[in-house]
Design an enzyme around this catalytic site. Sequence first.
Site, PDB file in Angstrom:
ATOM      1  N   GLY A   1      16.411   5.053   3.089  1.00 21.17           N
ATOM      2  CA  GLY A   1      17.437   4.029   3.315  1.00 21.17           C
ATOM      3  C   GLY A   1      18.844   4.595   3.196  1.00 21.17           C
ATOM      4  O   GLY A   1      19.715   4.318   4.020  1.00 21.17           O
TER       5      GLY A   1
ATOM      6  N   LYS B   1      10.203  -0.015  15.421  1.00 27.05           N
ATOM      7  CA  LYS B   1       9.309   1.094  15.082  1.00 27.05           C
ATOM      8  C   LYS B   1       8.545   0.764  13.807  1.00 27.05           C
ATOM      9  O   LYS B   1       9.126   0.682  12.726  1.00 27.05           O
ATOM     10  CB  LYS B   1      10.080   2.396  14.844  1.00 27.05           C
ATOM     11  CG  LYS B   1       9.122   3.564  14.690  1.00 27.05           C
ATOM     12  CD  LYS B   1       9.763   4.813  14.114  1.00 27.05           C
ATOM     13  CE  LYS B   1       9.595   4.963  12.638  1.00 27.05           C
ATOM     14  NZ  LYS B   1       8.195   5.054  12.162  1.00 27.05           N
TER      15      LYS B   1
ATOM     16  N   CYS C   1       7.182  -3.397  -2.975  1.00 25.85           N
ATOM     17  CA  CYS C   1       8.563  -3.283  -3.467  1.00 25.85           C
ATOM     18  C   CYS C   1       8.796  -4.232  -4.634  1.00 25.85           C
ATOM     19  O   CYS C   1       9.568  -3.949  -5.531  1.00 25.85           O
ATOM     20  CB  CYS C   1       9.529  -3.587  -2.337  1.00 25.85           C
ATOM     21  SG  CYS C   1       9.231  -5.196  -1.582  1.00 25.85           S
TER      22      CYS C   1
ATOM     23  N   GLU D   1       4.313   5.030  11.131  1.00 22.14           N
ATOM     24  CA  GLU D   1       3.380   5.836  11.942  1.00 22.14           C
ATOM     25  C   GLU D   1       1.946   5.724  11.435  1.00 22.14           C
ATOM     26  O   GLU D   1       1.009   6.136  12.110  1.00 22.14           O
ATOM     27  CB  GLU D   1       3.834   7.302  11.979  1.00 22.14           C
ATOM     28  CG  GLU D   1       3.969   7.999  10.618  1.00 22.14           C
ATOM     29  CD  GLU D   1       5.330   7.773   9.954  1.00 22.14           C
ATOM     30  OE1 GLU D   1       5.956   6.717  10.194  1.00 22.14           O
ATOM     31  OE2 GLU D   1       5.757   8.650   9.182  1.00 22.14           O
TER      32      GLU D   1
ATOM     33  N   GLU E   1      16.322  -3.135   3.042  1.00 19.70           N
ATOM     34  CA  GLU E   1      15.398  -3.645   2.020  1.00 19.70           C
ATOM     35  C   GLU E   1      14.682  -2.425   1.447  1.00 19.70           C
ATOM     36  O   GLU E   1      13.843  -1.828   2.131  1.00 19.70           O
ATOM     37  CB  GLU E   1      14.371  -4.596   2.648  1.00 19.70           C
ATOM     38  CG  GLU E   1      14.955  -5.878   3.176  1.00 19.70           C
ATOM     39  CD  GLU E   1      15.485  -6.786   2.080  1.00 19.70           C
ATOM     40  OE1 GLU E   1      15.084  -6.640   0.918  1.00 19.70           O
ATOM     41  OE2 GLU E   1      16.339  -7.629   2.409  1.00 19.70           O
TER      42      GLU E   1
ATOM     43  N   GLY F   1      12.114   0.167   3.643  1.00 19.35           N
ATOM     44  CA  GLY F   1      11.422   1.400   3.286  1.00 19.35           C
ATOM     45  C   GLY F   1      11.956   1.919   1.968  1.00 19.35           C
ATOM     46  O   GLY F   1      12.509   1.159   1.163  1.00 19.35           O
TER      47      GLY F   1
ATOM     48  N   GLU G   1      10.264   4.295  -9.225  1.00 22.11           N
ATOM     49  CA  GLU G   1       9.203   3.552  -8.545  1.00 22.11           C
ATOM     50  C   GLU G   1       7.978   4.452  -8.406  1.00 22.11           C
ATOM     51  O   GLU G   1       8.070   5.540  -7.850  1.00 22.11           O
ATOM     52  CB  GLU G   1       9.735   3.154  -7.160  1.00 22.11           C
ATOM     53  CG  GLU G   1       8.886   2.159  -6.431  1.00 22.11           C
ATOM     54  CD  GLU G   1       9.459   1.798  -5.054  1.00 22.11           C
ATOM     55  OE1 GLU G   1       9.898   2.711  -4.313  1.00 22.11           O
ATOM     56  OE2 GLU G   1       9.457   0.601  -4.719  1.00 22.11           O
TER      57      GLU G   1
HETATM   58  P1  NAD Z   1       9.704   5.275   4.107  1.00 20.79           P
HETATM   59  O1  NAD Z   1      11.133   5.168   3.719  1.00 20.79           O
HETATM   60  O2  NAD Z   1       9.035   6.565   3.968  1.00 20.79           O
HETATM   61  O3  NAD Z   1       9.491   4.822   5.628  1.00 20.79           O
HETATM   62  C1  NAD Z   1       9.905   3.562   6.116  1.00 20.79           C
HETATM   63  C2  NAD Z   1      10.064   3.646   7.619  1.00 20.79           C
HETATM   64  O4  NAD Z   1      11.144   4.531   7.915  1.00 20.79           O
HETATM   65  C3  NAD Z   1       8.852   4.205   8.368  1.00 20.79           C
HETATM   66  O5  NAD Z   1       8.704   3.533   9.598  1.00 20.79           O
HETATM   67  C4  NAD Z   1       9.239   5.661   8.600  1.00 20.79           C
HETATM   68  O6  NAD Z   1       8.600   6.248   9.711  1.00 20.79           O
HETATM   69  C5  NAD Z   1      10.729   5.513   8.846  1.00 20.79           C
HETATM   70  N1  NAD Z   1      11.519   6.725   8.620  1.00 20.79           N
HETATM   71  C6  NAD Z   1      11.220   7.806   7.858  1.00 20.79           C
HETATM   72  N2  NAD Z   1      12.203   8.725   7.932  1.00 20.79           N
HETATM   73  C7  NAD Z   1      13.168   8.194   8.736  1.00 20.79           C
HETATM   74  C8  NAD Z   1      14.431   8.652   9.199  1.00 20.79           C
HETATM   75  N3  NAD Z   1      14.912   9.845   8.839  1.00 20.79           N
HETATM   76  N4  NAD Z   1      15.156   7.853  10.003  1.00 20.79           N
HETATM   77  C9  NAD Z   1      14.699   6.634  10.370  1.00 20.79           C
HETATM   78  N5  NAD Z   1      13.488   6.166   9.994  1.00 20.79           N
HETATM   79  C10 NAD Z   1      12.738   6.925   9.180  1.00 20.79           C
HETATM   80  O7  NAD Z   1       8.968   4.115   3.271  1.00 20.79           O
HETATM   81  P2  NAD Z   1       7.416   3.823   3.206  1.00 20.79           P
HETATM   82  O8  NAD Z   1       6.789   4.894   2.374  1.00 20.79           O
HETATM   83  O9  NAD Z   1       6.885   3.532   4.562  1.00 20.79           O
HETATM   84  O10 NAD Z   1       7.426   2.435   2.391  1.00 20.79           O
HETATM   85  C11 NAD Z   1       7.461   2.361   1.015  1.00 20.79           C
HETATM   86  C12 NAD Z   1       8.857   2.051   0.521  1.00 20.79           C
HETATM   87  O11 NAD Z   1       9.339   0.840   1.128  1.00 20.79           O
HETATM   88  C13 NAD Z   1       8.905   1.786  -0.970  1.00 20.79           C
HETATM   89  O12 NAD Z   1      10.003   2.447  -1.551  1.00 20.79           O
HETATM   90  C14 NAD Z   1       9.080   0.266  -1.062  1.00 20.79           C
HETATM   91  O13 NAD Z   1       9.674  -0.182  -2.250  1.00 20.79           O
HETATM   92  C15 NAD Z   1       9.903  -0.016   0.146  1.00 20.79           C
HETATM   93  N6  NAD Z   1       9.755  -1.427   0.544  1.00 20.79           N
HETATM   94  C16 NAD Z   1      10.789  -2.291   0.329  1.00 20.79           C
HETATM   95  C17 NAD Z   1      10.659  -3.634   0.656  1.00 20.79           C
HETATM   96  C18 NAD Z   1      11.788  -4.610   0.439  1.00 20.79           C
HETATM   97  O14 NAD Z   1      11.757  -5.668   1.060  1.00 20.79           O
HETATM   98  N7  NAD Z   1      12.753  -4.338  -0.397  1.00 20.79           N
HETATM   99  C19 NAD Z   1       9.466  -4.090   1.206  1.00 20.79           C
HETATM  100  C20 NAD Z   1       8.429  -3.177   1.407  1.00 20.79           C
HETATM  101  C21 NAD Z   1       8.597  -1.842   1.085  1.00 20.79           C
END
Ligand code: NAD
Length: 504
Positions: free
Chosen positions: A249, A191, A300, A194, A266, A244, A398
């Site tokens: 997470g 997935k 990140c 969105e 991650e 994410g 962050e």
């Molecule tokens: P997010 O946590 O909002 O979403 C990430 C993914 O999770 C999306 O596909 C989202 O639809 C899904 N999601 C949301 N709620 C969920 C749930 N309840 N259950 C399962 N899936 C769900 O993150 P974002 O805003 O898309 O990305 C930004 C974040 O990602 C930042 O905090 C960034 O630091 C982190 N990030 C980390 C790395 C790494 O490798 N450490 C790399 C890139 C981004």
Amino acid sequence: MTLHIDPARLDEATSGPRRYQMLIDGKWTDGEVGLEGERVSPGHGIVVSRYAFGSEADVARAVAAARRAFHRGPWPRMKAADRAAVLLKTADLIDARREEIARLDAIESGKPISQARGEIAGAADIWRYAASLARTLHGESYANLGDDMLGVVLREPVGVVSIITPWNFPFLIVAQKLPFALAAGCTTVVKPSEMTSASTVVLGEILMQAGLPEGVCNIVLGTGPEVGAHMVAHRDVDMVTFTGSTRVGKATVQAAGATLKKVAMELGGKNAQIVFPDADLEAAVDAAVFGAFFNAGECCNAGSRLIIHKAVAKDFLAAFEKRAARVKVGDPLDDATKVGAIITPEHLKKIENAVVDATADGASVALGGAGLTSAAGQYMTPTVVTGVKPDMAIAREEVFGPVLSVLEFERVEEALRLADLTDYGLSAGVWSRDIDTAMTVARSVRTGTVWVNTFMDGYPELPFGGMKQSGIGRELGRNAVEDFSEAKTIQFHRGPRTSWWVED
Ligand code: NAD
């Protein structure tokens, strides 16, 4: 600062919004409930993609297809060489469609096109690296357990893997997970965010063309609550790999715990670049500008904290601001752009508020500080916040925007304390020509990666991931395929066992 967005560039990049479907069991499909989504380009303010969105029922269909493919399909059973051939073909097809994929990521996420091209090339390289690992995955044997016993440890694919990715590096991050899961012989449900799903759908087209058997990679589009949460909760999923926010997470780890799934996480970062007076300060200034503003700080790994020695702080910041003023902010589709658009208007507001809160806490804005919103989308000026103290939110949380927080130190121990004061532990940079200083910092900071006299380089060969609340596990590196496998121990006895438990 004024924005100039040339609509002709967007017309060239898209021939009107395409509608993207989901891939389930090798077929392109709409969702059972008929949900729809659309993406407004953050850099242009117009609809660039429409999507068929899924729901719990589609997750169930996708997981069932992945389960079937795992138990009855050829993929987990075929020779690693044949799996590697599909991964290599995928890499070639990615290269062939690089420009198209880069444009999709740029218009959906707002990242600069020149940077996106590099990410797609990097993703193809990772697919090739995973192909090489597919053929070297192996177990162990123990011939030292006595003459009548041979112990063998097999590496078996973990099973069905849910792969959930964020919006900031849509095509690159799925490449840090999917090829390694496939190399191990797993089947998958993917997935994307969105907001940036298009390039992952193109990857699905490529995988079908490369000869991946049906059901091995299923792609379900939609939101976290409607799709992602069900991919985590489903009983027939064996592992969840998630990139994410730390907030989602943590919820994901909790939800996966109900069925004791294997998890790989991650998550976020609040990474420091620590600069000592003996460093090559010109190179450090450029790396600090890059670290803070690359991908508009929506990264990140962003070097969002500068921890600078007091002796050079004034001159360093003056040079930083001069260089930062030359960073070109603007249309993601302009080849010269270095900082593109911010993902959503709501996220821009959050970034602006973080700066306002920092000033309320006593910090000062030395550069930028304001967003730029127009019909053409939303952008943020590169921002520097000085006078930051360790207890301020801007020093710990962050921001995920082009905002640098500056903290000063005098002694090495103080720099180390500042570097480690956050709950995150993703990465850090240290700038010094003195080997003792560089080694002390590199070995002391609690982060998964440390760059010495450089920042944010990445190689598929090197493991990547976070300590503390930045994650669980590592991606890439030589163990990346092993992480999608389980150990199975088999004990072979020569002849029937002769030591009876109950004597005759
Ligand atoms: P997010 O946590 O909002 O979403 C990430 C993914 O999770 C999306 O596909 C989202 O639809 C899904 N999601 C949301 N709620 C969920 C749930 N309840 N259950 C399962 N899936 C769900 O993150 P974002 O805003 O898309 O990305 C930004 C974040 O990602 C930042 O905090 C960034 O630091 C982190 N990030 C980390 C790395 C790494 O490798 N450490 C790399 C890139 C981004």
